[in-house]
Write a protein that holds these residues in place. Structure first.
Motif, PDB file in Angstrom:
ATOM      1  N   LEU A  62      44.581  36.370  20.605  1.00 17.10           N
ATOM      2  CA  LEU A  62      44.735  37.764  21.160  1.00 17.10           C
ATOM      3  C   LEU A  62      44.214  37.597  22.635  1.00 17.10           C
ATOM      4  O   LEU A  62      43.311  37.084  22.992  1.00 17.10           O
ATOM      5  CB  LEU A  62      44.031  38.707  20.219  1.00 17.10           C
ATOM      6  N   TYR A  63      44.885  38.362  23.306  1.00 13.72           N
ATOM      7  CA  TYR A  63      44.949  38.501  24.819  1.00 13.72           C
ATOM      8  C   TYR A  63      44.550  39.743  25.270  1.00 13.72           C
ATOM      9  O   TYR A  63      45.184  40.825  24.561  1.00 13.72           O
ATOM     10  CB  TYR A  63      46.129  37.972  25.611  1.00 13.72           C
ATOM     11  N   PHE A  64      43.979  40.172  26.415  1.00 11.34           N
ATOM     12  CA  PHE A  64      43.972  41.466  27.124  1.00 11.34           C
ATOM     13  C   PHE A  64      44.484  41.052  28.563  1.00 11.34           C
ATOM     14  O   PHE A  64      44.385  40.058  29.163  1.00 11.34           O
ATOM     15  CB  PHE A  64      42.765  42.282  27.017  1.00 11.34           C
ATOM     16  N   ALA A  65      44.991  42.152  29.200  1.00  9.14           N
ATOM     17  CA  ALA A  65      45.413  41.975  30.547  1.00  9.14           C
ATOM     18  C   ALA A  65      44.440  42.868  31.161  1.00  9.14           C
ATOM     19  O   ALA A  65      44.003  43.931  31.196  1.00  9.14           O
ATOM     20  CB  ALA A  65      46.858  42.753  30.889  1.00  9.14           C
ATOM     21  N   GLU A  66      43.977  42.286  32.561  1.00 13.42           N
ATOM     22  CA  GLU A  66      43.154  42.795  33.538  1.00 13.42           C
ATOM     23  C   GLU A  66      43.628  44.285  33.913  1.00 13.42           C
ATOM     24  O   GLU A  66      42.482  45.082  34.182  1.00 13.42           O
ATOM     25  CB  GLU A  66      43.183  41.855  34.976  1.00 13.42           C
ATOM     26  N   GLN A  67      44.789  44.379  34.167  1.00 21.83           N
ATOM     27  CA  GLN A  67      45.437  45.429  34.358  1.00 21.83           C
ATOM     28  C   GLN A  67      45.239  46.727  33.572  1.00 21.83           C
ATOM     29  O   GLN A  67      45.472  47.878  33.857  1.00 21.83           O
ATOM     30  CB  GLN A  67      46.821  45.326  35.095  1.00 21.83           C
ATOM     31  N   GLU A  68      44.788  46.327  32.243  1.00 23.61           N
ATOM     32  CA  GLU A  68      44.591  47.537  31.360  1.00 23.61           C
ATOM     33  C   GLU A  68      43.072  47.459  30.826  1.00 23.61           C
ATOM     34  O   GLU A  68      42.962  48.232  29.937  1.00 23.61           O
ATOM     35  CB  GLU A  68      45.453  47.259  29.973  1.00 23.61           C
ATOM     36  N   ALA A  69      42.319  46.896  31.590  1.00 25.41           N
ATOM     37  CA  ALA A  69      40.868  46.776  31.189  1.00 25.41           C
ATOM     38  C   ALA A  69      40.371  48.323  31.228  1.00 25.41           C
ATOM     39  O   ALA A  69      39.388  48.669  30.671  1.00 25.41           O
ATOM     40  CB  ALA A  69      40.055  46.003  32.234  1.00 25.41           C
ATOM     41  N   GLY A  70      41.069  49.269  31.979  1.00 21.53           N
ATOM     42  CA  GLY A  70      40.584  50.619  31.884  1.00 21.53           C
ATOM     43  C   GLY A  70      41.060  51.330  30.732  1.00 21.53           C
ATOM     44  O   GLY A  70      40.677  52.390  30.441  1.00 21.53           O
ATOM     45  N   GLY A  71      41.575  50.850  29.681  1.00 25.10           N
ATOM     46  CA  GLY A  71      42.093  51.403  28.530  1.00 25.10           C
ATOM     47  C   GLY A  71      43.447  51.945  28.636  1.00 25.10           C
ATOM     48  O   GLY A  71      43.955  52.773  27.641  1.00 25.10           O
ATOM     49  N   THR A  72      44.161  51.559  29.868  1.00 30.29           N
ATOM     50  CA  THR A  72      45.373  52.516  29.853  1.00 30.29           C
ATOM     51  C   THR A  72      46.693  51.464  29.652  1.00 30.29           C
ATOM     52  O   THR A  72      46.608  50.240  30.122  1.00 30.29           O
ATOM     53  CB  THR A  72      45.828  52.907  31.319  1.00 30.29           C
ATOM     54  N   LYS A 131      48.164  29.299  25.206  1.00 25.81           N
ATOM     55  CA  LYS A 131      48.941  29.194  26.292  1.00 25.81           C
ATOM     56  C   LYS A 131      49.174  30.290  27.199  1.00 25.81           C
ATOM     57  O   LYS A 131      49.529  30.082  28.460  1.00 25.81           O
ATOM     58  CB  LYS A 131      50.388  28.668  25.733  1.00 25.81           C
ATOM     59  N   GLY A 132      48.946  31.427  26.730  1.00 28.66           N
ATOM     60  CA  GLY A 132      48.914  32.719  27.589  1.00 28.66           C
ATOM     61  C   GLY A 132      47.679  32.974  28.355  1.00 28.66           C
ATOM     62  O   GLY A 132      47.373  33.725  29.240  1.00 28.66           O
ATOM     63  N   ASN A 133      46.437  31.944  28.143  1.00 29.63           N
ATOM     64  CA  ASN A 133      45.159  32.279  28.715  1.00 29.63           C
ATOM     65  C   ASN A 133      45.348  32.346  30.531  1.00 29.63           C
ATOM     66  O   ASN A 133      45.737  31.102  30.851  1.00 29.63           O
ATOM     67  CB  ASN A 133      44.210  31.301  28.180  1.00 29.63           C
ATOM     68  N   ASN A 134      44.884  33.049  31.077  1.00 30.83           N
ATOM     69  CA  ASN A 134      44.891  33.105  32.473  1.00 30.83           C
ATOM     70  C   ASN A 134      46.348  33.007  33.229  1.00 30.83           C
ATOM     71  O   ASN A 134      46.398  32.497  34.311  1.00 30.83           O
ATOM     72  CB  ASN A 134      43.753  31.923  33.197  1.00 30.83           C
ATOM     73  N   PHE A 144      50.632  41.415  36.087  1.00 25.25           N
ATOM     74  CA  PHE A 144      49.509  41.211  34.888  1.00 25.25           C
ATOM     75  C   PHE A 144      48.896  39.832  35.085  1.00 25.25           C
ATOM     76  O   PHE A 144      49.420  38.869  35.375  1.00 25.25           O
ATOM     77  CB  PHE A 144      50.329  41.458  33.610  1.00 25.25           C
ATOM     78  N   THR A 145      47.561  39.930  34.423  1.00 27.09           N
ATOM     79  CA  THR A 145      46.920  38.503  34.533  1.00 27.09           C
ATOM     80  C   THR A 145      46.444  38.974  33.055  1.00 27.09           C
ATOM     81  O   THR A 145      45.267  39.688  32.933  1.00 27.09           O
ATOM     82  CB  THR A 145      45.811  38.357  35.718  1.00 27.09           C
ATOM     83  N   TRP A 146      46.531  37.710  32.257  1.00 28.37           N
ATOM     84  CA  TRP A 146      46.179  37.881  30.687  1.00 28.37           C
ATOM     85  C   TRP A 146      45.129  36.942  30.537  1.00 28.37           C
ATOM     86  O   TRP A 146      44.911  35.562  31.205  1.00 28.37           O
ATOM     87  CB  TRP A 146      47.219  37.441  30.073  1.00 28.37           C
TER      88      TRP A 146
END
Length: 173
Positions: A62-72, A131-134, A144-146
């Motif tokens: 599971l990944y997150f995007a830096e641009q969504e770190a604020g929960g948006t 494979k999607g890391n960084n 996006f940066t994942w």
């Protein structure tokens, strides 16, 4: 090391073909946890080169995007062709400390979050891969940066490239 990716028509076609191969983020699993019962929607697995990482019920990172770190939630439309929202319930969110849920405004579905960051799986990963890391990519003018979601909450290092893997989102797509 950051990989920059430009989404091209060929990528969209390739992903459309691969979509049938991608898993869902439901809590289906071929083997229930040792305690019996249904598999948790999220668990922790040691992913090679990344460490203790959150994975969905099928074992996909599971990944997150830096641009969504604020929960948006900003990954919508074409972004969802590659990045699959990890959906679940408040009960699923109890599986790992730091998990929660939020409503997606585009679908109304409950999306799992980790430390407030919406979680996604990557369609080109198989069980145990990252494979999607960084990876950096762009959809409809939004970049996006994942990062793989690690239990430490820190950004995981990029896994070393494998000469036997051939291809991948950052390697030829």
């Amino acid at each position: 090391m950051k990989t920059t990716i430009l989404l091209l028509g060929a990528t969209v076609a390739a992903v459309g073909t691969l979509a049938a191969c991608g898993g869902s983020n439901s809590s289906n699993s071929s083997s229930p946890p040792a305690g019996g019962g249904a598999a948790a929607a999220v668990s922790v697995k040691d992913v090679s080169g990344v460490g203790q990482t959150l994975v969905d019920a099928s074992g996909k990172t599971l990944y997150f995007a830096e641009q969504e770190a604020g929960g948006t939630i900003k990954c919508t439309a074409g972004c969802l062709d590659i990045w699959v929202p990890a959906t679940g319930t408040a009960a699923d969110a109890k599986a790992v400390s730091g998990l929660g849920t939020m409503k997606r405004s585009d679908t109304g579905a409950d999306q799992l979050t980790f430390q407030g960051k919406p979680l996604y799986s990557f369609k080109l990963d198989n069980n145990g891969q990252a494979k999607g890391n960084n990876v950096s990519d762009s959809f409809s003018g939004m970049s996006f940066t994942w990062h793989a979601a690690t239990t430490s909450g820190a950004v995981a290092p990029s896994p070393a490239p494998s000469s036997s893997s051939g291809g991948g989102y950052g390697n030829g797509y």
